[in-house]
Enzyme design. Structure first.
Site, short mmCIF file in Angstrom:
data_model
loop_
_atom_site.label_atom_id
_atom_site.label_comp_id
_atom_site.label_asym_id
_atom_site.label_seq_id
_atom_site.Cartn_x
_atom_site.Cartn_y
_atom_site.Cartn_z
N HIS A 17 -5.35 5.80 -11.61
CA HIS A 17 -4.02 6.30 -12.00
C HIS A 17 -3.94 6.48 -13.51
O HIS A 17 -3.42 7.49 -14.00
CB HIS A 17 -2.92 5.29 -11.61
CG HIS A 17 -2.71 5.12 -10.13
ND1 HIS A 17 -2.67 3.88 -9.54
CD2 HIS A 17 -2.51 6.03 -9.14
CE1 HIS A 17 -2.44 4.02 -8.24
NE2 HIS A 17 -2.36 5.32 -7.97
N LYS A 41 3.00 3.19 4.22
CA LYS A 41 2.12 2.13 3.70
C LYS A 41 2.85 0.80 3.62
O LYS A 41 4.03 0.75 3.24
CB LYS A 41 1.61 2.50 2.30
CG LYS A 41 0.70 3.72 2.28
CD LYS A 41 0.26 4.04 0.86
CE LYS A 41 -0.57 5.31 0.79
NZ LYS A 41 -0.79 5.77 -0.58
N ARG A 90 -8.94 13.06 -5.56
CA ARG A 90 -10.24 12.39 -5.52
C ARG A 90 -11.22 13.09 -4.60
O ARG A 90 -12.43 13.02 -4.80
CB ARG A 90 -10.08 10.94 -5.03
CG ARG A 90 -9.42 10.02 -6.01
CD ARG A 90 -8.97 8.76 -5.35
NE ARG A 90 -8.00 9.04 -4.29
CZ ARG A 90 -7.18 8.16 -3.76
NH1 ARG A 90 -7.23 6.91 -4.14
NH2 ARG A 90 -6.31 8.50 -2.83
N SER A 127 -5.52 2.34 -4.57
CA SER A 127 -4.71 1.13 -4.46
C SER A 127 -4.94 0.44 -3.12
O SER A 127 -4.99 -0.79 -3.05
CB SER A 127 -3.23 1.46 -4.60
OG SER A 127 -2.95 1.97 -5.86
O1 PNS Z 1 0.72 7.07 -4.14
P1 PNS Z 1 1.21 7.79 -2.90
O2 PNS Z 1 1.41 6.80 -1.78
O3 PNS Z 1 0.33 8.94 -2.52
O4 PNS Z 1 2.65 8.35 -3.29
C1 PNS Z 1 3.32 9.17 -2.40
C2 PNS Z 1 4.71 9.58 -2.90
C3 PNS Z 1 5.61 8.35 -3.07
C4 PNS Z 1 4.58 10.27 -4.25
C5 PNS Z 1 5.24 10.54 -1.83
O5 PNS Z 1 5.27 9.89 -0.60
C6 PNS Z 1 6.59 11.13 -2.16
O6 PNS Z 1 6.68 12.08 -2.92
N1 PNS Z 1 7.65 10.54 -1.60
C7 PNS Z 1 9.00 10.95 -1.86
C8 PNS Z 1 9.65 11.55 -0.61
C9 PNS Z 1 9.44 13.04 -0.53
O7 PNS Z 1 9.76 13.79 -1.44
N2 PNS Z 1 8.87 13.47 0.61
C10 PNS Z 1 8.59 14.85 0.87
C11 PNS Z 1 7.22 15.22 0.33
S1 PNS Z 1 6.88 16.92 0.56
#
Ligand code: PNS
Length: 162
Positions: A17, A41, A90, A127
């Site tokens: 990150h 998660k 990644r 993570s």
């Molecule tokens: O580190 P991660 O788990 O890949 O993070 C994912 C995260 C929190 C960035 C993603 O789940 C997110 O954007 N959540 C917010 C809800 C949202 O906007 N959902 C629609 C996505 S198109």
């Protein structure tokens, strides 16, 4: 002035990150690290704990702020005046997952996503693997910033103790 958002669960923040955030710092005037919840998660740290760890890890970058968000990422981007979402990639699996979200987000409000290929030497760091390795007694020193190591060891010990 361009403000970018680096969103993620950051449970916990890893050196992968930080590599992406550092490169966003070089490209954009302001970088907002946005801590969200990924509903799929199981979390090790509370969002507020993740924010504390991120603030420590990003303290050297004055253009970086760390904040919590809930709801849609695109709404957060609009509220915070961010023009671009920055995400690290990644692998092909990341791409398959991330490109759909990027397309959805752009369709919803027009906000675009800039993908950064992660540093090759960090492409296996995640993570979720850090949580798994730490919970099974492995050494995660190389994968997390210093301030995270103590906390992850304490949290794993707490969980093992019931
Ligand atoms: O580190 P991660 O788990 O890949 O993070 C994912 C995260 C929190 C960035 C993603 O789940 C997110 O954007 N959540 C917010 C809800 C949202 O906007 N959902 C629609 C996505 S198109």
């Amino acid at each position: 002035m361009t403000r970018a958002v680096c969103p993620g669960s950051f449970d916990p923040v890893t050196v992968g990150h930080l590599d992406v955030i550092a490169r966003a710092v070089d490209l954009y005037d302001e970088v907002v690290v946005a801590v969200g919840s990924n509903v799929s998660k199981r979390a090790l740290f509370l969002p507020q704990e993740r924010i504390v760890m991120l603030r420590e890890a990003c303290a050297a970058w004055p253009s970086v702020s760390v904040t919590l968000f809930s709801g849609l990422l695109v709404d957060f981007c609009r509220q915070s005046g961010a023009e671009v979402i920055v995400k690290g990639l990644r692998s092909g699996a990341d791409y398959d997952y991330e490109v759909q979200m990027a397309q959805m987000n752009r369709t919803l409000t027009g906000v675009d996503t800039a993908f950064m290929p992660t540093a090759p030497q960090l492409s296996y760091v995640s993570s979720s693997l850090v949580r798994e390795v730490a919970s099974l007694g492995g050494d995660v020193t190389p994968f997390v910033p210093g301030g995270v190591l103590d906390r992850i060891q304490r949290r794993v010990a707490e969980q093992a103790g019931g």
